[in-house]
Design a protein around this motif. Structure first.
Motif, mmCIF file in Angstrom:
data_model
loop_
_atom_site.group_PDB
_atom_site.id
_atom_site.type_symbol
_atom_site.label_atom_id
_atom_site.label_comp_id
_atom_site.label_asym_id
_atom_site.label_seq_id
_atom_site.Cartn_x
_atom_site.Cartn_y
_atom_site.Cartn_z
ATOM 1 N N LEU A 199 0.815 -1.201 0.000
ATOM 2 C CA LEU A 199 0.000 0.000 0.000
ATOM 3 C C LEU A 199 0.854 1.258 0.000
ATOM 4 N N GLU A 200 0.437 2.247 -0.776
ATOM 5 C CA GLU A 200 1.049 3.562 -0.699
ATOM 6 C C GLU A 200 0.510 4.267 0.534
ATOM 7 N N VAL A 201 1.403 4.828 1.339
ATOM 8 C CA VAL A 201 1.004 5.566 2.534
ATOM 9 C C VAL A 201 1.837 6.834 2.632
ATOM 10 N N GLY A 202 1.393 7.744 3.476
ATOM 11 C CA GLY A 202 2.128 8.986 3.681
ATOM 12 C C GLY A 202 1.436 9.832 4.724
ATOM 13 N N PRO A 203 1.941 11.012 4.984
ATOM 14 C CA PRO A 203 1.351 11.888 6.003
ATOM 15 C C PRO A 203 -0.152 12.076 5.797
ATOM 16 N N GLY A 204 -0.891 12.003 6.895
ATOM 17 C CA GLY A 204 -2.335 12.172 6.829
ATOM 18 C C GLY A 204 -3.107 10.874 6.808
ATOM 19 N N LEU A 219 -3.312 6.691 8.403
ATOM 20 C CA LEU A 219 -2.837 5.729 9.383
ATOM 21 C C LEU A 219 -2.018 4.643 8.697
ATOM 22 N N ILE A 220 -0.872 4.318 9.270
ATOM 23 C CA ILE A 220 -0.011 3.280 8.707
ATOM 24 C C ILE A 220 -0.564 1.907 9.077
ATOM 25 N N PRO A 221 -0.767 1.017 8.104
ATOM 26 C CA PRO A 221 -1.258 -0.336 8.406
ATOM 27 C C PRO A 221 -0.300 -1.076 9.336
ATOM 28 N N ARG A 222 -0.874 -1.810 10.296
ATOM 29 C CA ARG A 222 -0.090 -2.610 11.240
ATOM 30 C C ARG A 222 -0.361 -4.089 11.026
ATOM 31 N N PRO A 223 0.637 -4.935 11.329
ATOM 32 C CA PRO A 223 0.415 -6.382 11.243
ATOM 33 C C PRO A 223 -0.750 -6.862 12.104
ATOM 34 N N VAL A 279 4.553 8.099 16.656
ATOM 35 C CA VAL A 279 3.147 7.854 16.310
ATOM 36 C C VAL A 279 2.309 9.096 16.573
ATOM 37 N N ARG A 280 2.324 9.577 17.806
ATOM 38 C CA ARG A 280 1.536 10.751 18.160
ATOM 39 C C ARG A 280 1.989 11.984 17.374
ATOM 40 N N GLU A 281 3.298 12.049 17.096
ATOM 41 C CA GLU A 281 3.858 13.220 16.432
ATOM 42 C C GLU A 281 3.549 13.263 14.934
ATOM 43 N N TYR A 282 3.361 12.104 14.303
ATOM 44 C CA TYR A 282 3.260 12.072 12.849
ATOM 45 C C TYR A 282 1.931 11.542 12.308
ATOM 46 N N GLU A 283 1.360 10.543 12.932
ATOM 47 C CA GLU A 283 0.145 9.947 12.368
ATOM 48 C C GLU A 283 -1.096 10.724 12.799
#
Length: 267
Positions: free
Chosen positions: A74-79, A81-85, A191-195
């Protein structure tokens, strides 16, 4: 790469892996190729820039722009949520539940983010179609691009919404990874700082969104349909109680670490 690994050890528990992923991305090659045949010479300038971003705490997935999930990338970026296992627990149980059958025909992903659960499910069941709903236009833009890149644009629709409000059709499989972190909980470096906070936090106890969305599910879950909700590992009993309140019988499934990670129920 050794120097970069040493630099990152103070801020990352996976320093060597981070370095390998960033170097492969900077060289535009697979990590397996990097490990089998390391290129000679100085690292590219792009790699040095990536290391600086990682040292500042930025998530590795934002730096490389991609995250693997289940059988897809998946393409992800700022803004977004990053997928987690951990979220793969939902797909794994859905596959187990439908083993030996035709599988779901219509799938709904509430809080789809970059299309994570919907696109992973559509990759499992090529005859299925689905709808992904999110309150973030930025997340939906990623989801649409991911669907197009994965060749699923004709089977995946995405829409701006407030959980299931306004949806008037029924689905065979409903997947949801809502915000479930308490506002004061520790979420780890970066996490808190970026997502996006709206995709992470749900009130003091992390249950605010469950209270809203769980009562919305029964009218849109087809007869015999399956609903699966990701949870924080301490929330099994609390979320199960909310499911019981709508007259359904909940069950809990654990993730690969043996922690409660999902509450589900059948229509």
């Amino acid at each position: 790469m050794n120097r970069a690994t040493d630099q990152l050890k103070a801020s990352s528990d996976t320093a060597r892996l981070d370095v390998e992923i960033m170097m492969a991305a900077a060289l535009d090659i697979g990590r397996d190729r990097l490990l089998l045949n390391p290129p000679p010479g100085k690292p590219p300038a792009a790699f040095e820039a990536m290391v600086e971003r990682r040292l500042a705490g930025e998530p590795i997935a934002y730096i490389t722009g991609h995250r693997a999930f289940w059988t897809i990338d998946l393409e992800v970026g700022p803004g977004v949520l990053i997928p987690r296992p951990d979220s793969e627990t939902l797909i794994g149980h859905a596959v187990e539940h439908h083993a030996g059958g035709e599988g779901p025909k219509r799938i709904l992903d509430l809080g789809t983010g970059p299309g994570t659960l919907l696109l992973a499910a559509l990759d499992e069941w090529p005859a299925a179609t689905g709808l992904g709903v999110d309150a973030s236009e930025a997340a939906l833009a990623y989801a649409q691009r991911n669907a197009e890149r994965l060749g699923m644009a004709d089977r995946a629709q995405f829409g701006l919404g407030d959980w299931a409000a306004g949806i008037d059709e029924q689905f065979d499989l409903i997947l949801c990874n809502p915000p479930y972190v308490g506002e004061a909980e520790d979420v780890g470096l970066g996490v808190r700082e970026y997502e996006p906070a709206e995709a992470l936090f749900a009130g003091a106890d992390g249950l605010d969104d469950y209270r809203r969305l769980i009562p919305q599910i029964p009218p849109i879950l087809a007869a015999g349909g399956l609903a699966l909700l990701e949870i924080g590992h301490t929330q099994g009993q609390s979320v199960s109680a909310l499911v019981s309140e709508i007259g359904k019988k909940p069950f809990i499934k654990k993730d690969l670490s043996g922690r409660p990670r999902m509450v589900g129920f059948v229509a």
